[in-house]
Design an enzyme around this catalytic site. Sequence first.
Site, PDB file in Angstrom:
ATOM      1  CB  SER A  95      -3.897  -7.743 -49.149  1.00 52.14           C
ATOM      2  OG  SER A  95      -4.035  -7.539 -47.764  1.00 52.14           O
ATOM      3  CG  HIS A 115      -0.556 -10.531 -48.178  1.00 55.40           C
ATOM      4  ND1 HIS A 115       0.788 -10.846 -48.055  1.00 55.40           N
ATOM      5  CD2 HIS A 115      -0.747  -9.452 -47.389  1.00 55.40           C
ATOM      6  CE1 HIS A 115       1.368  -9.989 -47.243  1.00 55.40           C
ATOM      7  NE2 HIS A 115       0.454  -9.127 -46.813  1.00 55.40           N
ATOM      8  CG  ASP A 121      -1.992  -7.689 -44.350  1.00 55.67           C
ATOM      9  OD1 ASP A 121      -0.776  -7.895 -44.460  1.00 55.67           O
ATOM     10  OD2 ASP A 121      -2.691  -7.194 -45.265  1.00 55.67           O
ATOM     11  CG  MET A 151      -2.381  -5.705 -38.797  1.00 57.92           C
ATOM     12  SD  MET A 151      -3.166  -4.191 -39.378  1.00 57.92           S
ATOM     13  CE  MET A 151      -2.952  -4.387 -41.148  1.00 57.92           C
ATOM     14  CG  HIS A 185       2.560  -9.062 -43.664  1.00 57.57           C
ATOM     15  ND1 HIS A 185       2.243  -7.864 -44.284  1.00 57.57           N
ATOM     16  CD2 HIS A 185       3.679  -8.807 -42.925  1.00 57.57           C
ATOM     17  CE1 HIS A 185       3.115  -6.940 -43.932  1.00 57.57           C
ATOM     18  NE2 HIS A 185       3.990  -7.479 -43.100  1.00 57.57           N
ATOM     19  CG  MET A 215       2.371  -6.148 -40.262  1.00 55.85           C
ATOM     20  SD  MET A 215       1.202  -5.265 -41.296  1.00 55.85           S
ATOM     21  CE  MET A 215       0.194  -6.622 -41.816  1.00 55.85           C
ATOM     22  CG  MET A 241       6.428  -3.675 -45.056  1.00 58.00           C
ATOM     23  SD  MET A 241       4.972  -4.615 -45.561  1.00 58.00           S
ATOM     24  CE  MET A 241       3.692  -3.341 -45.561  1.00 58.00           C
ATOM     25  CG  ASP A 282       2.032  -5.900 -48.145  1.00 55.04           C
ATOM     26  OD1 ASP A 282       1.007  -5.464 -48.699  1.00 55.04           O
ATOM     27  OD2 ASP A 282       2.032  -6.416 -47.002  1.00 55.04           O
TER      28      ASP A 282
HETATM   29  C1  DX5 Z   1      -0.499  -3.055 -44.986  1.00 50.86           C
HETATM   30  C2  DX5 Z   1      -0.740  -4.492 -45.362  1.00 50.86           C
HETATM   31  C3  DX5 Z   1      -1.017  -4.703 -46.799  1.00 50.86           C
HETATM   32  C4  DX5 Z   1      -2.280  -4.072 -47.315  1.00 50.86           C
HETATM   33  C5  DX5 Z   1      -2.078  -3.698 -48.753  1.00 50.86           C
HETATM   34  O1  DX5 Z   1      -0.137  -3.026 -43.648  1.00 50.86           O
HETATM   35  O2  DX5 Z   1       0.402  -5.253 -45.027  1.00 50.86           O
HETATM   36  O3  DX5 Z   1      -0.995  -6.095 -47.113  1.00 50.86           O
HETATM   37  O4  DX5 Z   1      -3.401  -4.916 -47.216  1.00 50.86           O
HETATM   38  O5  DX5 Z   1      -3.198  -3.018 -49.205  1.00 50.86           O
HETATM   39  P1  DX5 Z   1      -3.195  -2.166 -50.558  1.00 50.86           P
HETATM   40  O6  DX5 Z   1      -2.839  -3.094 -51.671  1.00 50.86           O
HETATM   41  O7  DX5 Z   1      -4.592  -1.677 -50.635  1.00 50.86           O
HETATM   42  O8  DX5 Z   1      -2.194  -1.064 -50.383  1.00 50.86           O
HETATM   43 ZN    ZN Z   2       0.649  -7.310 -45.786  1.00 53.60          ZN
END
Ligand code: DX5
Ligand code: ZN
Length: 210
Positions: free
Chosen positions: A6, A29, A31, A33, A62, A64, A137, A171
């Site tokens: 990620s 990956h 993210d 947001m 991903h 969010m 999640m 994740d």
């Molecule tokens: C959380 C994200 C994850 C995050 C995971 O909202 O969707 O992808 O980056 O990070 P780690 O592996 O550090 O928990």
């Molecule tokens: Zn994620």
Amino acid sequence: MYIAPSVLAADFANLHNEMKRVGTADYIHLDVMDGHFVPNISFGFPVIKGIRKSTEVPFDVHLMISHPLQYLDNCKDAGADVVSFHVECDDDANEVIDRMIELGLKPAVAVKPGTDIESIFPFIEKYGEKLYMVLVMTVEPGFGGQKFMPDMMNKVKALKAKYPELLVEVDGGVNEETIDTCREAGVDICVAGTAVFGAEDPADAIAKLR
Ligand code: DX5
Ligand code: ZN
């Protein structure tokens, strides 16, 4: 086990180099947001498009965000391969999946820890193989570096019992300690932020997790 580092845990001042350090990953990956669906803002499609040139590894985006539908064209244009959206978002999930298929993206449905896994069964049944994967999640979405929630493995087991062919990704909080639990439950793809980018040698971390 497929490993998806990620980017949230990467060095944002040097993303080109960070992509080179995880060249052996199965997916990258990313993210996205919006500060509304989750209480944090990360990066958007121009950044994804920028680093698309730095690696050949497929991009697992991903979302969010509360309104994924209006950003799917941007997602495609940025070079996304797999795109996860949350079943808890404000758009109609059928419309989101239909548009992803139209654009040639690989659709995935994500569920937050508090959401029943049964809520996504209708989409798995409706779309069959057209639904690329389900993202379970294992932390509350929004931040990296949180603690893995082992209870979420019940969702993975339920999915795998009912739909053995379905790809399941987890994740949040996956590391060398928690990945065995994931494997036992039947997880196919593990996202790992801190455990990969926080390691001295990310390629070695990927190999160990795998
Ligand atoms: C959380 C994200 C994850 C995050 C995971 O909202 O969707 O992808 O980056 O990070 P780690 O592996 O550090 O928990
Ligand atoms: Zn994620």
